[in-house]
Design an enzyme around this catalytic site. Sequence first.
Site, PDB file in Angstrom:
ATOM      1  N   ARG A 174       0.868  -1.178   0.000  1.00 25.31           N
ATOM      2  CA  ARG A 174       0.000   0.000   0.000  1.00 25.31           C
ATOM      3  C   ARG A 174       0.905   1.229   0.000  1.00 25.31           C
ATOM      4  O   ARG A 174       2.025   1.204   0.520  1.00 25.31           O
ATOM      5  CB  ARG A 174      -0.894   0.023   1.243  1.00 25.31           C
ATOM      6  CG  ARG A 174      -1.859  -1.149   1.345  1.00 25.31           C
ATOM      7  CD  ARG A 174      -2.671  -1.064   2.631  1.00 25.31           C
ATOM      8  NE  ARG A 174      -3.665  -2.123   2.728  1.00 25.31           N
ATOM      9  CZ  ARG A 174      -3.435  -3.316   3.287  1.00 25.31           C
ATOM     10  NH1 ARG A 174      -2.238  -3.589   3.804  1.00 25.31           N
ATOM     11  NH2 ARG A 174      -4.390  -4.214   3.336  1.00 25.31           N
ATOM     12  N   LYS A 200      -1.714  -2.557   7.583  1.00 25.71           N
ATOM     13  CA  LYS A 200      -3.027  -2.054   7.977  1.00 25.71           C
ATOM     14  C   LYS A 200      -3.421  -2.640   9.324  1.00 25.71           C
ATOM     15  O   LYS A 200      -3.170  -3.813   9.596  1.00 25.71           O
ATOM     16  CB  LYS A 200      -4.055  -2.446   6.908  1.00 25.71           C
ATOM     17  CG  LYS A 200      -5.367  -1.691   7.001  1.00 25.71           C
ATOM     18  CD  LYS A 200      -6.231  -1.981   5.795  1.00 25.71           C
ATOM     19  CE  LYS A 200      -7.514  -1.169   5.830  1.00 25.71           C
ATOM     20  NZ  LYS A 200      -8.338  -1.418   4.621  1.00 25.71           N
ATOM     21  N   HIS A 275      -2.201   2.176  -6.130  1.00 25.04           N
ATOM     22  CA  HIS A 275      -3.007   0.985  -5.859  1.00 25.04           C
ATOM     23  C   HIS A 275      -3.195   0.139  -7.114  1.00 25.04           C
ATOM     24  O   HIS A 275      -3.469  -1.063  -7.021  1.00 25.04           O
ATOM     25  CB  HIS A 275      -4.376   1.383  -5.292  1.00 25.04           C
ATOM     26  CG  HIS A 275      -4.948   0.380  -4.338  1.00 25.04           C
ATOM     27  ND1 HIS A 275      -4.482   0.222  -3.053  1.00 25.04           N
ATOM     28  CD2 HIS A 275      -5.926  -0.536  -4.493  1.00 25.04           C
ATOM     29  CE1 HIS A 275      -5.162  -0.739  -2.448  1.00 25.04           C
ATOM     30  NE2 HIS A 275      -6.038  -1.228  -3.311  1.00 25.04           N
ATOM     31  N   ARG A 278      -0.619  -2.430  -6.885  1.00 19.84           N
ATOM     32  CA  ARG A 278      -1.002  -3.443  -5.894  1.00 19.84           C
ATOM     33  C   ARG A 278      -2.012  -4.409  -6.518  1.00 19.84           C
ATOM     34  O   ARG A 278      -1.944  -5.627  -6.309  1.00 19.84           O
ATOM     35  CB  ARG A 278      -1.587  -2.754  -4.660  1.00 19.84           C
ATOM     36  CG  ARG A 278      -2.068  -3.695  -3.548  1.00 19.84           C
ATOM     37  CD  ARG A 278      -2.419  -2.879  -2.312  1.00 19.84           C
ATOM     38  NE  ARG A 278      -3.140  -3.652  -1.319  1.00 19.84           N
ATOM     39  CZ  ARG A 278      -2.571  -4.443  -0.418  1.00 19.84           C
ATOM     40  NH1 ARG A 278      -1.261  -4.596  -0.413  1.00 19.84           N
ATOM     41  NH2 ARG A 278      -3.292  -5.094   0.478  1.00 19.84           N
ATOM     42  N   HIS A 301      -4.503  -9.183   3.819  1.00 23.67           N
ATOM     43  CA  HIS A 301      -5.957  -9.122   3.873  1.00 23.67           C
ATOM     44  C   HIS A 301      -6.488 -10.063   4.957  1.00 23.67           C
ATOM     45  O   HIS A 301      -6.105 -11.233   5.007  1.00 23.67           O
ATOM     46  CB  HIS A 301      -6.569  -9.556   2.529  1.00 23.67           C
ATOM     47  CG  HIS A 301      -6.357  -8.568   1.432  1.00 23.67           C
ATOM     48  ND1 HIS A 301      -6.320  -8.913   0.100  1.00 23.67           N
ATOM     49  CD2 HIS A 301      -6.177  -7.220   1.469  1.00 23.67           C
ATOM     50  CE1 HIS A 301      -6.127  -7.834  -0.627  1.00 23.67           C
ATOM     51  NE2 HIS A 301      -6.041  -6.794   0.175  1.00 23.67           N
ATOM     52  N   TYR A 310      -9.481  -8.658  -6.316  1.00 22.23           N
ATOM     53  CA  TYR A 310      -8.402  -8.213  -7.194  1.00 22.23           C
ATOM     54  C   TYR A 310      -8.159  -9.193  -8.341  1.00 22.23           C
ATOM     55  O   TYR A 310      -7.528  -8.836  -9.333  1.00 22.23           O
ATOM     56  CB  TYR A 310      -7.095  -8.076  -6.403  1.00 22.23           C
ATOM     57  CG  TYR A 310      -7.060  -6.918  -5.432  1.00 22.23           C
ATOM     58  CD1 TYR A 310      -6.496  -5.699  -5.797  1.00 22.23           C
ATOM     59  CD2 TYR A 310      -7.576  -7.038  -4.154  1.00 22.23           C
ATOM     60  CE1 TYR A 310      -6.444  -4.638  -4.907  1.00 22.23           C
ATOM     61  CE2 TYR A 310      -7.537  -5.977  -3.252  1.00 22.23           C
ATOM     62  CZ  TYR A 310      -6.971  -4.788  -3.637  1.00 22.23           C
ATOM     63  OH  TYR A 310      -6.916  -3.747  -2.764  1.00 22.23           O
TER      64      TYR A 310
END
Length: 337
Positions: A174, A200, A275, A278, A301, A310
């Site tokens: 990220r 995250k 992004h 990514r 994730h 994705y």
Amino acid sequence: MRRAAVPGLVPRPTDRALTAATAPADFTEAWLRNRRLSAHTREAYRRDVAGWLTWCAGADLDPLQASFLDVNAYARVLEATIDPRSGRLLTPATVARKLSALSSWYAFLVRLRAVPANPVTDADRPRINRDHSATIGLTPDQVDALFVAARADPRPNGGRNLAVLALLADLGLRVGELVSLNVSDLGHERGHRSVRFVGKGGRSRRRALAPDTARILDAYLDERARAAATTVDSLTGPLLVTATGARLDRHAVFRLVRRLARAAGLPAWDRLSPHSLRHAFATTARAEGVPLEDVQDAMGHADPRTTRRYDRDRHNLDRDPAYRIAAARSARAATTG
């Protein structure tokens, strides 16, 4: 030693002293202090709650007395709001994110017994298609074209720009994770070149650096060391820096990606973002046969459905499990027959 009171200044209550009479802004700061969040996410959540408080003030509504009907009314306002950056209406995902932040804020207030219930719980939130990502992705050939453009770019900081591209494309970081990296985050672990960072949710993570990525970083750090008349081992502070030595920020990375995309002749270059790289990391990894759970772990994730969003090649009939099942049955029949 107790700090002397400053005339005219109202002291901010400690987290343990929060009550229903506490100002909503102080609740916000206490809520953020008790969450493991990156600086970027913390600031986004602060803006999300501030937007709600501003709307409440305009509606002459006490936010501590709000009901789900008030949250619904606010959600409809958000859905009719133009995003100044895109010139388009806020996406359902953006509205949902703002309401999610608000729900977390109210859940904190419920635990403090400042409100009896969370008014966002029963509110009508936008339906999000988890099977869709609004991010514009890139094909492997387009990512390669970005690398060609970066190597051909005559501007200063070429080594740094190539390092930015490699970390985004080869690790799928990220942008917040990227710009937060320090030189000290690079290392060696069990025979691997590695990088450590805070992902995250404030989780400490580590990733392996592929040989090409490591070589690009080494060349960049050698370039920095020579410019500073020092050694690589003496470099400290941010990994990615500006010409003045300041930490590279996310806005500069956005501009860099779009400039390189334009130079590479990529379509929709002005709508690409870090992004997008990514996204390309996830899509390419799955196309190369990397198991979903490994891609999920690499991207940090918590929910595999996020990773699958994705993987835009997942509906390719060539990958239908029916083929493998039938092939395995035929192979068993051949060995037993």
